[in-house]
Motif scaffolding. Structure first.
Motif, PDB file in Angstrom:
ATOM      1  N   ARG A 168       4.041   8.485  11.670  1.00 31.07           N
ATOM      2  CA  ARG A 168       3.717   7.911  10.357  1.00 31.07           C
ATOM      3  C   ARG A 168       3.081   6.527  10.470  1.00 31.07           C
ATOM      4  NH1 ARG A 168       7.036  10.334   6.450  1.00 31.07           N
ATOM      5  NH2 ARG A 168       5.833   9.136   4.930  1.00 31.07           N
ATOM      6  N   ASP A 169       2.907   6.058  11.683  1.00 26.01           N
ATOM      7  CA  ASP A 169       2.314   4.734  11.938  1.00 26.01           C
ATOM      8  C   ASP A 169       3.074   3.634  11.202  1.00 26.01           C
ATOM      9  OD1 ASP A 169       0.524   3.028  13.187  1.00 26.01           O
ATOM     10  OD2 ASP A 169      -0.876   3.053  11.498  1.00 26.01           O
ATOM     11  N   GLU A 190       9.978   5.613   0.429  1.00 25.33           N
ATOM     12  CA  GLU A 190      10.732   6.580   1.226  1.00 25.33           C
ATOM     13  C   GLU A 190      11.714   5.790   2.085  1.00 25.33           C
ATOM     14  OE1 GLU A 190       9.989   9.868   4.788  1.00 25.33           O
ATOM     15  OE2 GLU A 190       8.287   9.145   3.580  1.00 25.33           O
ATOM     16  N   PRO A 209       0.829  -1.211   0.000  1.00 26.13           N
ATOM     17  CA  PRO A 209       0.000   0.000   0.000  1.00 26.13           C
ATOM     18  C   PRO A 209       0.861   1.258   0.000  1.00 26.13           C
ATOM     19  CG  PRO A 209      -0.827  -1.604   1.581  1.00 26.13           C
ATOM     20  CD  PRO A 209       0.484  -2.136   1.101  1.00 26.13           C
ATOM     21  N   ALA A 210       0.437   2.271  -0.734  1.00 29.74           N
ATOM     22  CA  ALA A 210       1.234   3.484  -0.897  1.00 29.74           C
ATOM     23  C   ALA A 210       1.625   4.105   0.435  1.00 29.74           C
ATOM     24  CB  ALA A 210       0.466   4.488  -1.757  1.00 29.74           C
ATOM     25  N   GLU A 211       0.694   4.116   1.398  1.00 33.32           N
ATOM     26  CA  GLU A 211       0.974   4.754   2.687  1.00 33.32           C
ATOM     27  C   GLU A 211       1.972   3.959   3.526  1.00 33.32           C
ATOM     28  OE1 GLU A 211      -2.710   2.172   3.188  1.00 33.32           O
ATOM     29  OE2 GLU A 211      -1.871   3.544   1.687  1.00 33.32           O
ATOM     30  N   SER A 212       2.239   2.721   3.138  1.00 30.54           N
ATOM     31  CA  SER A 212       3.156   1.875   3.898  1.00 30.54           C
ATOM     32  C   SER A 212       4.547   1.785   3.268  1.00 30.54           C
ATOM     33  CB  SER A 212       2.579   0.459   4.020  1.00 30.54           C
ATOM     34  OG  SER A 212       1.350   0.465   4.703  1.00 30.54           O
ATOM     35  N   ARG A 213       4.775   2.516   2.203  1.00 29.58           N
ATOM     36  CA  ARG A 213       6.057   2.404   1.504  1.00 29.58           C
ATOM     37  C   ARG A 213       7.138   3.272   2.149  1.00 29.58           C
ATOM     38  NH1 ARG A 213       3.921   2.270  -4.810  1.00 29.58           N
ATOM     39  NH2 ARG A 213       2.441   0.538  -4.469  1.00 29.58           N
TER      40      ARG A 213
END
Length: 316
Positions: A236-237, A208, A185-189
């Motif tokens: 950022r969790d 990142e 998932p994009a938010e987990s990259r």
């Protein structure tokens, strides 16, 4: 004995050794600094070369210093291949001196500068970890092929054919890596590791990358840096961080413990191969196995979809 006297004595010993002790007479005697370069050299050279890697599994090239045995081996070699870009920082002076009268090639230094990432640790230098992007590493393989042709022109046809076949394998690796990492998932990259070895990886696959230490493992991480990253994990969790095979896991484990103490659940997502491959004779002891393992481990820990046993499982 002074450093200069030590090197002079070792070089004298090397030149006195029979050539047959270095390699079989019919093979090109190649010495590579890292396992990644040695693996590429074996794939390109095939039966025409005898390849030795100076640095094995778990060895940090940033801090590695040449031994007496290394000096003998490199002096007797027909071709010496090293990464350059200040990866082998402690050996650079020796290798540059050796290049004055031996065939010594820094295989990553001829990459176009527009494809390289600047180093935050050393002004005017570039990030040396180019093998983290298989497409970029393919360019290095071509440089290795060309160096072999220069050293042994009679083997050109074989070297070209072997390189072409190996590059096809690297294309398959690049495709697999891109596919499996795109499932995260994009938010987990967000990839948080011991040191900044994964910037080319991050650029290639949209991650990142955060390292506790800088590009070189010689840099130190203080308590303030750990505290900053604990806050980053919480804000950022981020739920998984990664250790590396060539760097102490002390800082990563301290980071994870600090996050847990602050009420944030984070796990060690796995062990990544950064500056060295796995043990010889294993799948991870090859460049393809190294990158496959990294991509599969990262994707699995960060919520992506991964096949059993990674790319190797798909091929079997």
């Amino acid at each position: 004995m002074s450093k200069r006297s030590f090197i002079a004595a070792a070089l004298a010993l090397a030149t006195a050794l029979p050539a047959g002790l270095a390699a079989a007479e019919t093979r090109l005697n190649v010495v590579a600094t890292t396992g990644m370069i040695a693996d590429a050299a074996r794939n390109v050279g095939g039966d025409l070369v005898e390849v030795r890697a100076l640095m094995g599994a778990g060895v940090d090239p940033h801090a590695y210093r040449q031994t007496r045995t290394d000096i003998v081996a490199t002096t007797n070699a027909d071709l010496v291949l090293w990464n350059g870009l200040y990866l082998e920082a402690q050996m650079e002076g020796f290798l540059l001196d050796l290049a004055q009268d031996h065939h010594v090639v820094p295989v990553a230094e001829v990459l176009p500068e527009n494809l390289l990432i600047g180093s935050e640790d050393y002004e005017g230098q570039f990030d040396p970890h180019v093998w983290m992007n298989p497409n970029l590493w393919s360019r290095v393989v071509l440089n290795i092929r060309n160096a072999m042709i220069d050293a042994e022109p009679e083997g050109e046809a074989v070297f070209r054919a072997n390189a072409e076949a190996y590059l096809e394998e690297l294309n398959g690796l690049a495709s697999y890596t891109a596919n499996v990492l795109s499932s995260v998932p994009a938010e987990s990259r967000i990839l948080l590791t011991s040191h900044d070895a994964f910037n080319y990886f991050g650029n290639a696959y949209g991650f990142e990358v955060v390292g506790i230490q800088g590009i070189s493992t010689e840099s130190e991480a203080g308590l303030q840096r750990i505290a900053e990253l604990v806050n980053l994990l919480i804000e950022r969790d981020i739920r998984a961080v990664f250790v590396e095979t060539t760097v102490s896991d002390r800082n990563i484990r301290a980071l994870a413990e600090g996050a847990r103490a602050a009420g944030h659940d984070v796990v060690i997502g796995g062990e990544l191969y950064s500056d060295a491959m796995g043990e010889p004779g294993t799948y991870e002891g090859t460049y393809i196995g190294m990158i496959d393992s990294n991509a599969t481990t990262i994707a699995a820990a960060l919520g992506g979809q991964t096949p059993a046993q990674g790319m190797q499982g798909l091929l079997n």
